[in-house]
Design a protein around this motif. Structure first.
Motif, mmCIF file in Angstrom:
data_model
loop_
_atom_site.group_PDB
_atom_site.id
_atom_site.type_symbol
_atom_site.label_atom_id
_atom_site.label_comp_id
_atom_site.label_asym_id
_atom_site.label_seq_id
_atom_site.Cartn_x
_atom_site.Cartn_y
_atom_site.Cartn_z
ATOM 1 N N ASN A 1 14.318 -44.232 22.441
ATOM 2 C CA ASN A 1 15.513 -44.417 23.267
ATOM 3 C C ASN A 1 15.352 -43.734 24.619
ATOM 4 O OD1 ASN A 1 17.415 -46.016 21.502
ATOM 5 N ND2 ASN A 1 16.818 -44.349 20.128
ATOM 6 N N SER A 2 14.156 -43.918 25.161
ATOM 7 C CA SER A 2 13.855 -43.407 26.488
ATOM 8 C C SER A 2 14.826 -43.984 27.513
ATOM 9 C CB SER A 2 12.419 -43.808 26.851
ATOM 10 O OG SER A 2 12.188 -43.697 28.229
ATOM 11 N N THR A 3 15.110 -43.187 28.532
ATOM 12 C CA THR A 3 15.997 -43.664 29.612
ATOM 13 C C THR A 3 15.358 -44.811 30.387
ATOM 14 O OG1 THR A 3 15.102 -41.901 30.991
ATOM 15 C CG2 THR A 3 17.236 -41.481 29.959
ATOM 16 N N GLU A 4 14.070 -45.013 30.226
ATOM 17 C CA GLU A 4 13.393 -46.093 30.949
ATOM 18 C C GLU A 4 13.335 -47.392 30.165
ATOM 19 O OE1 GLU A 4 12.444 -45.976 34.170
ATOM 20 O OE2 GLU A 4 13.532 -44.080 34.050
ATOM 21 N N CYS A 5 13.734 -47.332 28.911
ATOM 22 C CA CYS A 5 13.664 -48.533 28.065
ATOM 23 C C CYS A 5 14.786 -49.500 28.416
ATOM 24 C CB CYS A 5 13.776 -48.125 26.595
ATOM 25 S SG CYS A 5 13.895 -49.522 25.448
ATOM 26 N N ILE A 6 14.434 -50.751 28.673
ATOM 27 C CA ILE A 6 15.457 -51.759 28.996
ATOM 28 C C ILE A 6 15.828 -52.592 27.778
ATOM 29 C CG2 ILE A 6 14.916 -51.889 31.458
ATOM 30 C CD1 ILE A 6 13.336 -54.485 30.832
ATOM 31 N N ARG A 7 15.342 -52.159 26.600
ATOM 32 C CA ARG A 7 15.724 -52.747 25.325
ATOM 33 C C ARG A 7 15.472 -54.254 25.285
ATOM 34 N NH1 ARG A 7 20.721 -48.505 24.170
ATOM 35 N NH2 ARG A 7 19.265 -46.910 23.492
ATOM 36 N N CYS A 8 14.331 -54.629 25.851
ATOM 37 C CA CYS A 8 13.982 -56.042 25.867
ATOM 38 C C CYS A 8 13.533 -56.530 24.504
ATOM 39 C CB CYS A 8 12.898 -56.311 26.906
ATOM 40 S SG CYS A 8 11.338 -55.474 26.582
ATOM 41 N N VAL B 1 23.009 -41.971 23.459
ATOM 42 C CA VAL B 1 24.249 -41.921 22.684
ATOM 43 C C VAL B 1 24.839 -43.305 22.456
ATOM 44 C CG1 VAL B 1 24.842 -39.584 23.411
ATOM 45 C CG2 VAL B 1 25.687 -41.532 24.753
ATOM 46 N N SER B 2 24.137 -44.338 22.883
ATOM 47 C CA SER B 2 24.722 -45.666 22.786
ATOM 48 C C SER B 2 24.822 -46.130 21.338
ATOM 49 C CB SER B 2 23.921 -46.669 23.617
ATOM 50 O OG SER B 2 22.599 -46.748 23.152
ATOM 51 N N VAL B 3 25.723 -47.044 21.121
ATOM 52 C CA VAL B 3 25.921 -47.615 19.781
ATOM 53 C C VAL B 3 24.663 -48.391 19.370
ATOM 54 C CG1 VAL B 3 27.281 -49.273 18.444
ATOM 55 C CG2 VAL B 3 28.427 -47.733 20.031
ATOM 56 N N VAL B 4 24.156 -49.205 20.302
ATOM 57 C CA VAL B 4 22.914 -49.942 20.034
ATOM 58 C C VAL B 4 21.741 -49.038 20.377
ATOM 59 C CG1 VAL B 4 21.464 -51.862 20.822
ATOM 60 C CG2 VAL B 4 23.890 -52.237 20.394
ATOM 61 N N LYS B 5 20.819 -48.930 19.461
ATOM 62 C CA LYS B 5 19.652 -48.073 19.689
ATOM 63 C C LYS B 5 18.404 -48.773 19.149
ATOM 64 C CE LYS B 5 21.311 -43.294 19.591
ATOM 65 N NZ LYS B 5 22.649 -43.197 19.029
ATOM 66 N N LEU B 6 17.259 -48.275 19.585
ATOM 67 C CA LEU B 6 15.989 -48.698 19.013
ATOM 68 C C LEU B 6 15.597 -47.665 17.956
ATOM 69 C CD1 LEU B 6 13.694 -50.830 19.378
ATOM 70 C CD2 LEU B 6 12.543 -49.144 20.803
ATOM 71 N N LYS B 7 15.203 -48.127 16.798
ATOM 72 C CA LYS B 7 14.874 -47.217 15.705
ATOM 73 C C LYS B 7 13.415 -47.360 15.318
ATOM 74 C CE LYS B 7 15.636 -48.068 11.413
ATOM 75 N NZ LYS B 7 16.374 -48.622 10.259
ATOM 76 N N VAL B 8 12.788 -46.216 15.020
ATOM 77 C CA VAL B 8 11.407 -46.202 14.549
ATOM 78 C C VAL B 8 11.404 -45.812 13.076
ATOM 79 C CG1 VAL B 8 9.099 -45.217 14.804
ATOM 80 C CG2 VAL B 8 10.565 -45.486 16.801
ATOM 81 N N ASP B 9 10.834 -46.646 12.248
ATOM 82 C CA ASP B 9 10.637 -46.309 10.834
ATOM 83 C C ASP B 9 9.346 -45.498 10.754
ATOM 84 O OD1 ASP B 9 10.099 -46.193 8.142
ATOM 85 O OD2 ASP B 9 10.450 -48.320 7.769
ATOM 86 N N THR B 10 9.472 -44.186 10.691
ATOM 87 C CA THR B 10 8.287 -43.324 10.779
ATOM 88 C C THR B 10 7.363 -43.481 9.571
ATOM 89 O OG1 THR B 10 9.653 -41.535 9.897
ATOM 90 C CG2 THR B 10 9.303 -41.578 12.268
#
Lengths: 49, 297
Positions: free
Chosen positions: B253-260, B220-229
């Protein structure tokens, strides 16, 4: 760009609530409580019990 | 993009939040006004250089207090950070995470943890948060009515590294107090340091309660990782580059992703990007117009 409306609303509600909590807590003196603890060496944290 | 931007930011942030250099010479901690503010990553406030408060330490401390007031201030701060950026803090603004990454760079054979062990072990950090950070500090009281910060006292390697070791080395007065607890915590620190050489970020994966808390807000975070399918060809390059064993093209946006952001660099099609409130943070170069984009998992 598609975005689930539900999750967008949850984000902003949570953010609003969280900021409200932060401001309320600071006004209630909880920031000072953090300060009081943080300026003393935490003997438990450094392993001296 | 500046090469090694993330490393630069990690180091700069580590220096900035531990800039009380005088403390390392005097064996004293900073007692100035900035200590009423929490830093967003793991950073013991008993580190001689620390200028901010550790959020986990502050939270535990609030719960052990005799007055036992609901910690609006600290939880409000943590939830605000979590909702804004999720585990981005882990990837960019955590000193201990930086240390683990630097240790992993030591050229040794690396250990692959089998999925049947790795997956259930990832839930341990939630248990650490629920029991050691919240439950026990809240409900355990000694004969004097005082609680104990169980995580900080019995598990946290950050406090030992940043606070315990330098303060004990710099202060003759503290050395007589060394006992079994310090030896236990030093052992945990050594295990974390050694395992970081062979496993990518083991503390972050299995034990960090702060990472566990921020993980709750990943989706639900404002910053997310997006995949262009439409651009993604499922080549798997992103998954291979991910040190946290996430498959970004499947679960961005897995809970394990540290968004590096390492996955965004290796994607041959530019299909991965960070967004904030739906807007791309670093626009990708596209060869053809795209009509469909998947944002959430």
């Amino acid at each position: 760009m598609k975005q689930k409306k539900g999750s967008g609303a949850v984000t902003w509600i949570l953010l609003f609530l969280a900021i409200g909590m932060l401001v309320y807590g600071a006004a209630a003196g909880q920031a000072e409580a953090v300060f009081t603890k943080a300026v003393k060496i935490c003997m438990e944290c450094i392993g001296l019990g | 993009m500046v090469k090694h931007l993330r490393k630069i930011i990690q180091i700069a942030w580590g220096v900035l939040t531990n800039i009380h250099i005088r403390g390392f010479f005097q064996g004293k901690i900073y007692t100035g006004p900035l200590k009423r503010f929490c830093v967003p990553g793991m950073n013991c406030y008993s580190c001689p250089g620390a200028i901010g408060a550790c959020p986990i330490g502050a939270l535990s401390s609030a719960l052990t207090a005799r007055s036992r007031k609901f910690p609006f201030y600290i939880l409000g701060f943590l939830i605000t950070v979590g909702v804004l950026v999720g585990r981005f803090i882990c990837g960019w603004l955590c000193v201990f995470g930086l240390l683990e990454e630097l240790l992993y760079k030591i050229p040794t054979p690396k250990l692959h943890i089998p999925e049947k062990v790795d997956k259930p072990l990832r839930y341990l950090k939630y248990l650490v948060f629920a029991v050691l950070v919240i439950g026990l500090p809240l409900f355990y009281r000694d004969d004097y009515g005082s609680g104990l910060p169980f995580f900080c006292e019995f598990l946290c390697p950050v406090g030992t590294l940043e606070g315990g070791v330098p303060l004990v080395l710099l202060n003759d007065v503290l050395r007589p107090a060394l006992g079994w607890l310090f030896r236990w915590k030093f052992l945990i620190l050594i295990l974390c340091v050694l395992s970081s050489v062979f496993i990518y970020r083991p503390f972050c994966k299995y034990l960090c309660p702060l990472g566990a808390f921020y993980a709750l807000f990943q989706r639900v975070s404002v910053v997310k990782l997006k995949v262009d399918t439409s651009a993604c060809v499922s080549c798997g390059a992103c998954g291979k580059a991910c040190g946290m064993n996430v498959d970004p093209h499947k679960t961005p946006n897995s809970t394990e992703c540290i968004r590096c952001g390492e996955c965004t660099k290796v994607c041959p099609k530019g299909a991965l990007s960070f967004t904030a409130a739906g807007r791309e943070l670093s626009p990708r170069k596209r060869k053809e117009p795209v009509s469909h984009e998947k944002e959430t998992d």
